[in-house]
Design a protein around this motif. Structure first.
Motif, PDB file in Angstrom:
ATOM      1  N   VAL A  32       7.519   1.209 -75.633  1.00 48.37           N
ATOM      2  CA  VAL A  32       6.251   1.877 -75.315  1.00 48.37           C
ATOM      3  C   VAL A  32       6.286   2.429 -73.898  1.00 48.37           C
ATOM      4  N   GLN A  33       6.908   1.698 -72.985  1.00 43.59           N
ATOM      5  CA  GLN A  33       7.003   2.193 -71.612  1.00 43.59           C
ATOM      6  C   GLN A  33       7.793   3.496 -71.559  1.00 43.59           C
ATOM      7  N   MET A  34       8.899   3.588 -72.289  1.00 41.92           N
ATOM      8  CA  MET A  34       9.667   4.829 -72.317  1.00 41.92           C
ATOM      9  C   MET A  34       8.856   5.946 -72.952  1.00 41.92           C
ATOM     10  N   LEU A  35       8.127   5.619 -74.012  1.00 43.00           N
ATOM     11  CA  LEU A  35       7.288   6.627 -74.669  1.00 43.00           C
ATOM     12  C   LEU A  35       6.220   7.157 -73.717  1.00 43.00           C
ATOM     13  N   MET A  36       5.571   6.241 -72.992  1.00 46.26           N
ATOM     14  CA  MET A  36       4.506   6.656 -72.079  1.00 46.26           C
ATOM     15  C   MET A  36       5.055   7.453 -70.909  1.00 46.26           C
ATOM     16  N   HIS A  37       6.228   7.079 -70.412  1.00 43.17           N
ATOM     17  CA  HIS A  37       6.825   7.862 -69.334  1.00 43.17           C
ATOM     18  C   HIS A  37       7.153   9.270 -69.822  1.00 43.17           C
ATOM     19  N   ALA A  38       7.612   9.384 -71.076  1.00 47.96           N
ATOM     20  CA  ALA A  38       7.874  10.712 -71.636  1.00 47.96           C
ATOM     21  C   ALA A  38       6.578  11.502 -71.760  1.00 47.96           C
ATOM     22  N   ARG A  39       5.500  10.837 -72.160  1.00 43.63           N
ATOM     23  CA  ARG A  39       4.213  11.531 -72.260  1.00 43.63           C
ATOM     24  C   ARG A  39       3.726  11.994 -70.893  1.00 43.63           C
ATOM     25  N   ILE A  40       3.860  11.121 -69.911  1.00 47.40           N
ATOM     26  CA  ILE A  40       3.410  11.478 -68.567  1.00 47.40           C
ATOM     27  C   ILE A  40       4.232  12.649 -68.034  1.00 47.40           C
ATOM     28  N   SER A  41       5.552  12.615 -68.258  1.00 48.37           N
ATOM     29  CA  SER A  41       6.400  13.722 -67.816  1.00 48.37           C
ATOM     30  C   SER A  41       6.014  15.013 -68.525  1.00 48.37           C
ATOM     31  N   GLY A  42       5.736  14.905 -69.835  1.00 46.81           N
ATOM     32  CA  GLY A  42       5.321  16.081 -70.588  1.00 46.81           C
ATOM     33  C   GLY A  42       3.994  16.631 -70.102  1.00 46.81           C
ATOM     34  N   GLU A  43       3.068  15.727 -69.753  1.00 44.84           N
ATOM     35  CA  GLU A  43       1.768  16.167 -69.251  1.00 44.84           C
ATOM     36  C   GLU A  43       1.919  16.854 -67.903  1.00 44.84           C
ATOM     37  N   LEU A  44       2.762  16.315 -67.033  1.00 44.72           N
ATOM     38  CA  LEU A  44       2.990  16.949 -65.742  1.00 44.72           C
ATOM     39  C   LEU A  44       3.631  18.328 -65.917  1.00 44.72           C
ATOM     40  N   HIS A  45       4.568  18.418 -66.844  1.00 44.10           N
ATOM     41  CA  HIS A  45       5.202  19.719 -67.105  1.00 44.10           C
ATOM     42  C   HIS A  45       4.187  20.702 -67.661  1.00 44.10           C
ATOM     43  N   ARG A  46       3.318  20.227 -68.566  1.00 43.78           N
ATOM     44  CA  ARG A  46       2.304  21.113 -69.140  1.00 43.78           C
ATOM     45  C   ARG A  46       1.367  21.630 -68.053  1.00 43.78           C
ATOM     46  N   ARG A  47       0.943  20.747 -67.154  1.00 45.53           N
ATOM     47  CA  ARG A  47       0.042  21.175 -66.094  1.00 45.53           C
ATOM     48  C   ARG A  47       0.714  22.155 -65.134  1.00 45.53           C
ATOM     49  N   ALA A  48       2.021  21.998 -64.973  1.00 46.43           N
ATOM     50  CA  ALA A  48       2.743  22.880 -64.055  1.00 46.43           C
ATOM     51  C   ALA A  48       3.040  24.233 -64.670  1.00 46.43           C
ATOM     52  N   THR A  49       2.998  24.336 -65.990  1.00 41.69           N
ATOM     53  CA  THR A  49       3.403  25.582 -66.652  1.00 41.69           C
ATOM     54  C   THR A  49       2.300  26.241 -67.467  1.00 41.69           C
ATOM     55  N   THR A  50       1.186  25.556 -67.678  1.00 38.01           N
ATOM     56  CA  THR A  50       0.141  26.065 -68.559  1.00 38.01           C
ATOM     57  C   THR A  50      -1.184  26.187 -67.816  1.00 38.01           C
ATOM     58  N   ASP A  51      -1.853  27.304 -68.007  1.00 41.46           N
ATOM     59  CA  ASP A  51      -3.167  27.508 -67.406  1.00 41.46           C
ATOM     60  C   ASP A  51      -4.177  26.598 -68.087  1.00 41.46           C
ATOM     61  N   GLU A  52      -4.870  25.786 -67.307  1.00 42.77           N
ATOM     62  CA  GLU A  52      -5.791  24.793 -67.856  1.00 42.77           C
ATOM     63  C   GLU A  52      -6.957  25.436 -68.586  1.00 42.77           C
ATOM     64  N   LEU A  53      -7.407  26.589 -68.125  1.00 38.47           N
ATOM     65  CA  LEU A  53      -8.592  27.220 -68.708  1.00 38.47           C
ATOM     66  C   LEU A  53      -8.295  27.893 -70.035  1.00 38.47           C
ATOM     67  N   THR A  54      -7.240  28.681 -70.103  1.00 38.00           N
ATOM     68  CA  THR A  54      -6.971  29.485 -71.290  1.00 38.00           C
ATOM     69  C   THR A  54      -5.882  28.914 -72.191  1.00 38.00           C
ATOM     70  N   GLY A  55      -5.078  27.978 -71.676  1.00 38.42           N
ATOM     71  CA  GLY A  55      -3.966  27.450 -72.452  1.00 38.42           C
ATOM     72  C   GLY A  55      -2.757  28.370 -72.482  1.00 38.42           C
ATOM     73  N   LEU A  56      -2.798  29.459 -71.714  1.00 39.68           N
ATOM     74  CA  LEU A  56      -1.673  30.390 -71.670  1.00 39.68           C
ATOM     75  C   LEU A  56      -0.649  29.943 -70.632  1.00 39.68           C
ATOM     76  N   HIS A  57       0.530  30.566 -70.689  1.00 43.07           N
ATOM     77  CA  HIS A  57       1.563  30.279 -69.696  1.00 43.07           C
ATOM     78  C   HIS A  57       1.100  30.752 -68.325  1.00 43.07           C
ATOM     79  N   LEU A  58       1.374  29.938 -67.306  1.00 40.92           N
ATOM     80  CA  LEU A  58       1.158  30.397 -65.947  1.00 40.92           C
ATOM     81  C   LEU A  58       2.206  31.449 -65.583  1.00 40.92           C
ATOM     82  N   ARG A  59       1.929  32.209 -64.529  1.00 41.85           N
ATOM     83  CA  ARG A  59       2.745  33.374 -64.189  1.00 41.85           C
ATOM     84  C   ARG A  59       4.240  33.039 -64.075  1.00 41.85           C
ATOM     85  N   GLY A  60       4.566  32.021 -63.289  1.00 40.03           N
ATOM     86  CA  GLY A  60       5.978  31.695 -63.094  1.00 40.03           C
ATOM     87  C   GLY A  60       6.654  31.277 -64.386  1.00 40.03           C
TER      88      GLY A  60
END
Length: 396
Positions: free
Chosen positions: A211-239
């Motif tokens: 479960v710890q490995m699963l949660m770390h993967a989820r947290i990493s995925g969430e951080l990646h999503r926030r870094a690459t996805t616009d929170e308002l529209t769900g679209l890709h950020l510019r970069g």
């Protein structure tokens, strides 16, 4: 030199590792708030199992109601909480009264069974049935979740529960069929019993690790999503948009299709915020993003460039097909207004379109597309201006 230890040592070690597992789950609850309830249930579950294993190890030094009745209550409570935690972890929630009813039934069951040492076979069968039921519920919750086979370590967790349930099934079946090694009790000096004891004692820390490995993967995925996805529209950020666009262009077969880079700027969007407020303006941006994304479908890539500006990469068979796609984007947005209370908000866009020659000049071509948008604005908005219409030098 031969080193040996008995089953009591195994369960004492298992209790210690289970306590570490409970601490790990408590830490995960603080790290990932969306899964905090599930992590705390896991923590209580393995803590109950840790206490139960201590009671098993001290069986001869404790009264029967503690080493048999209370121990089985704690182990069964651990099973219930583990299954409930797994349900929550994968988006399923049972009502509190259901969990309370199950807990009450467990208390009544083990109180009724009692602590008579002669009933060991019956207790093994019941324990195995409860453990198998909990493992089955957990496997079902995992297998029916949308993240099955799409999220890291989810199949490993399902395999863990399937293996755990299978071990208890075999032990219960052996006790039911009066196999001596299965029905002789937890301290029977038998290799099969030692193997079961090791599997049972190490299962809480094994669960915690997966479960710890699963949660770390989820947290990493969430951080990646926030870094690459616009929170308002769900679209890709510019970069991120440019990264994906560049990859698609490099993978495209030469001459198989043509690509265009678009800048899409919503017209008079400031007036929407001024008239209706920023919450409605945010809704309008989400609406525009949905319309544009649905219109592009699988033929293009859409991102949010910033503010009320969007960027798109479209793939077409030829220049004529590209012009039809771009015109359809503008017309569809204009033809699908948004309701805001009693008001109807009609949105239009000025679009700049630039053909792409290679994958390395996207940012510079976007500047040229922005010039096209500026021309569209000065010519009255709600129109498409292509780079060829500017009669300017191509940006390379």
């Amino acid at each position: 030199m031969t080193v040996s230890f008995d089953m009591r040592t195994i369960f004492l070690v298992g209790a210690a590792t289970a306590a570490l597992g409970a601490a790990a789950f408590t830490g995960l609850a603080r790290m990932h708030r969306p899964a905090a309830d599930a992590m705390l249930r896991y923590a209580f579950a393995v803590a109950a199992m840790a206490i139960g294993m201590v009671l098993i190890a001290l069986r001869d030094a404790l009264p029967g109601w503690m080493s048999y009745t209370l121990m089985n209550m704690l182990m069964s409570a651990g099973v219930l909480l583990t299954a409930d935690a797994t349900l929550q972890l994968f988006g399923r929630h049972q009502p509190p009264w259901s969990l309370a009813a199950q807990g009450g039934a467990i208390v009544l069951l083990w109180t009724w069974i009692g602590s008579d040492p002669a009933g060991i076979g019956q207790r093994i069968v019941l324990t195995s049935a409860i453990q198998c039921a909990g493992a089955s519920v957990s496997v079902w919750a995992i297998r029916s979740a949308p993240s099955w086979r799409r999220e890291a370590y989810v199949p490993a967790l399902a395999t863990f529960f399937a293996g755990y349930g299978s071990v208890h099934f075999l032990r219960g079946l052996g006790a039911l069929l009066s196999v001596p090694s299965a029905g002789a009790g937890i301290f029977a000096p038998d290799p099969a019993q030692v193997a079961f004891g090791l599997a049972f004692a190490l299962s809480p820390i094994g669960l915690a690790m997966i479960v710890q490995m699963l949660m770390h993967a989820r947290i990493s995925g969430e951080l990646h999503r926030r870094a690459t996805t616009d929170e308002l529209t769900g679209l890709h950020l510019r970069g991120h948009f440019f990264d994906i666009a560049r990859q698609r262009l490099r993978e495209a077969a030469p001459g198989a299709c043509v690509h265009h880079l678009l800048m899409i700027d919503l017209d008079h969007f400031k007036s929407v915020n001024d008239r209706f407020g920023h919450p409605v303006g945010d809704r309008a941006l989400r609406h525009a993003a949905r319309v544009l994304r649905a219109t592009l479908g699988g033929t293009g890539l859409l991102g949010r460039y910033g503010g009320e500006e969007f960027c798109a990469l479209i793939r077409s068979a030829d220049d004529g097909d590209a012009s039809r796609t771009i015109d359809r984007l503008r017309e569809t947005l204009e033809g699908e207004p948004m309701r805001a209370g009693m008001a109807t908000i009609r949105m239009t866009a000025s679009i700049g379109a630039v053909p792409i020659r290679d994958a390395e000049s996207l940012e510079r071509l976007m500047v040229h597309a922005d010039h096209c948008v500026y021309r569209a604005k000065t010519e009255g908005r709600n129109r498409v201006v292509r780079s060829t219409e500017l009669m300017a030098e191509l940006v390379v």
